[in-house]
Design a protein around this motif. Structure first.
Motif, short mmCIF file in Angstrom:
data_model
loop_
_atom_site.label_atom_id
_atom_site.label_comp_id
_atom_site.label_asym_id
_atom_site.label_seq_id
_atom_site.Cartn_x
_atom_site.Cartn_y
_atom_site.Cartn_z
N HIS A 76 -69.96 18.81 -67.52
CA HIS A 76 -68.50 18.98 -67.50
C HIS A 76 -68.09 19.75 -66.25
O HIS A 76 -68.42 20.94 -66.11
CB HIS A 76 -68.03 19.73 -68.76
N HIS A 78 -64.79 19.84 -62.96
CA HIS A 78 -63.52 19.32 -62.42
C HIS A 78 -63.62 19.29 -60.90
O HIS A 78 -63.56 20.34 -60.25
CB HIS A 78 -62.36 20.25 -62.78
N HIS A 231 -61.49 18.79 -73.70
CA HIS A 231 -61.77 20.20 -73.99
C HIS A 231 -61.52 20.46 -75.46
O HIS A 231 -60.61 19.89 -76.06
CB HIS A 231 -60.85 21.11 -73.17
N HIS A 270 -66.76 23.28 -74.15
CA HIS A 270 -66.61 24.65 -74.67
C HIS A 270 -67.02 24.81 -76.14
O HIS A 270 -67.99 25.46 -76.44
CB HIS A 270 -65.21 25.22 -74.41
N ASP A 321 -68.33 23.61 -65.36
CA ASP A 321 -66.88 23.72 -65.52
C ASP A 321 -66.17 24.33 -64.31
O ASP A 321 -65.15 25.00 -64.45
CB ASP A 321 -66.50 24.47 -66.80
ZN ZN Z 1 -63.02 22.11 -68.06
#
Ligand code: ZN
Ligand code: GUN
Length: 431
Positions: A76, A78, A231, A270, A321
């Motif tokens: 995960h 971005h 998420h 998460h 993340d």
């Molecule tokens: Zn994230």
């Protein structure tokens, strides 16, 4: 047939070593040979046994003294938040408004998206990461940019267009219908093309209307071998607002399940605030969790409970993340995972930390048929770890009495300086 051979120490996981470092779950070859044919692992074993059987014209790439591990997998991340990494001082919802959304707004510009995508993937490779599940932005051109950059590099990469149609800046908002149509055409364009896969990507339930979540669920049914990426239960204030927005729901996870977004190949980042029923439902329906320790600490979100998740049978992969997370290095991420679990009274041996970023991550993504370790038949994606990469790791390695101790030290002290090279399907991807 194209045969290649790589000589080094080799370490990989055959299954989950668990909290007590089951030695039978790993394979360690002190002087090993990895034989690759047409980009796929053909054989792995002791150099003394395999060297004699090589085809005559096969050159041996000699990495003796270094350690080959499977390519690392980031479950995960971005890419559009690369430039706001380490932006201080807020918890999740304020951090999104203040830093993440303004950064993502710039990806309407395709040139900007292409520039960041190239830098981002080169950084992953420099850190030994060969596969990632990536959030793009709401703009389809930002998805094209990351897929084009991954295809150029032959990386195995999964990404998707962010769906968000409420409670976010107007400039970043799509709507249920356009989000569905744009996602569909991106799936048709990219999913299954070479090593690329598509993830249906509703940002989180706070920024999607029920209509949009339903449309995402429709896509998830129409394209069952795509991923779902979102998420879940990261922050207490977020969880409270979800309970208010979806008053009919039993839990945050129940919202996603209600709209058909909990299935095999669903990855939830998460997962800090789940209860036993959630974990059971997730295990039963095939969803997986991305454990993001640097982000959870940086944004003050909370401490992941690996023991409860794995005892419930939920698959877990490690993730950076970035930009909520503070490093693209999965070595540094493993060391933060150890500390988070330590605070929870749980142990994380080095072999299991590596598992979470290799075979465990591949299992969580449903990709363990082709990546995750160096078993024959797997794609030959790997990283060469070098204890000599920095003064401190070199000194610490000299006194390491076992491979476990060496690996632990590399995880805690290592960074991109300790990645001597990264290979994709047997081809060197870093210089
Ligand atoms: Zn994230
Ligand atoms: N929840 C919704 N969007 C985001 C994001 O961009 N980063 C993190 N860490 N959590 C989110």
């Amino acid at each position: 047939m194209m045969q290649q051979a790589f000589r080094a120490s080799i370490f990989h996981c055959l299954r989950d070593p668990g909290p007590h470092a089951d030695n039978a779950a790993v394979e360690y070859l002190e002087d090993g040979l990895l034989i690759v044919e047409n980009g796929v692992v053909a054989k792995i074993g002791a150099a003394s046994e395999l060297l004699t059987g090589l085809a005559q014209d096969t050159q041996v790439e000699d990495w003796s003294g270094k350690l080959i591990v499977p390519g690392l997998i980031d479950c995960h991340v971005h890419y559009a938040q690369l430039d706001i990494i380490a932006s201080a001082g807020e918890q999740l919802l304020d951090w999104l408004n203040r830093y993440a959304y303004p950064a993502e707004a710039k990806f309407e510009n395709a040139d900007h998206a292409r520039e960041v995508a190239g830098v981002f993937l080169d950084e992953l490779l420099r850190n030994g990461t060969t596969t990632a599940l990536v959030f793009a932005t709401v703009f389809p051109q930002s998805v094209d940019a990351i897929f084009e950059a991954a295809a150029e590099r032959n990386m195995r990469l999964i990404a998707g267009k962010v769906l968000m149609d409420r409670m976010c800046p107007e400039t970043l908002s799509d709507d249920a219908e356009s989000g569905y149509a744009d996602s569909k055409s991106l799936i048709e364009r990219w999913h299954g093309k070479g090593r690329l896969g598509y993830a249906i990507t509703p940002r989180f339930a706070l920024t999607s209307s029920e209509e949009q979540l339903a449309a995402a669920g429709r896509l998830a049914r129409e394209y069952p071998d795509t991923w779902v990426h979102t998420h879940l239960a990261e922050n207490k204030e977020e969880v409270n607002q979800i309970a208010g927005q979806f008053a009919w729901s039993r839990s945050y996870l129940d919202v996603y399940d209600h709209f058909g977004l909990l299935r095999d190949r669903s990855m939830f980042a998460h997962c800090l605030y789940l209860d036993a029923d959630d974990r059971e439902m997730m295990a039963k329906k095939g969803g997986a969790a991305a454990f993001c320790p640097t982000s959870n600490l940086f944004l003050g979100s909370g401490l992941f409970d690996l023991q409860s998740m794995s005892e419930a049978g939920v698959r877990v992969g490690l993730a950076t993340d970035v930009g909520g997370g503070t490093s693209l290095s999965l070595l540094q991420t493993m060391s933060e995972a150890y500390k988070v679990l330590h605070l929870r009274g749980q142990s994380l041996p080095a072999s299991r930390a590596l598992y979470l970023a290799t075979l465990g991550a591949a299992e969580a993504l449903g990709l363990d048929g082709c990546i995750g370790n160096l078993a024959p038949g797997k794609e030959a994606d790997f990283a060469v770890l070098d204890a000599g990469g920095s003064t401190i790791t070199a000194r610490r390695a000299r006194s390491a009495a076992s491979i476990d101790e060496l690996l632990f030290a590399l995880i805690f002290l290592g960074d991109d300086r300790n990645i001597a090279a990264t290979y994709l399907q047997g081809q060197r991807a870093t210089n």
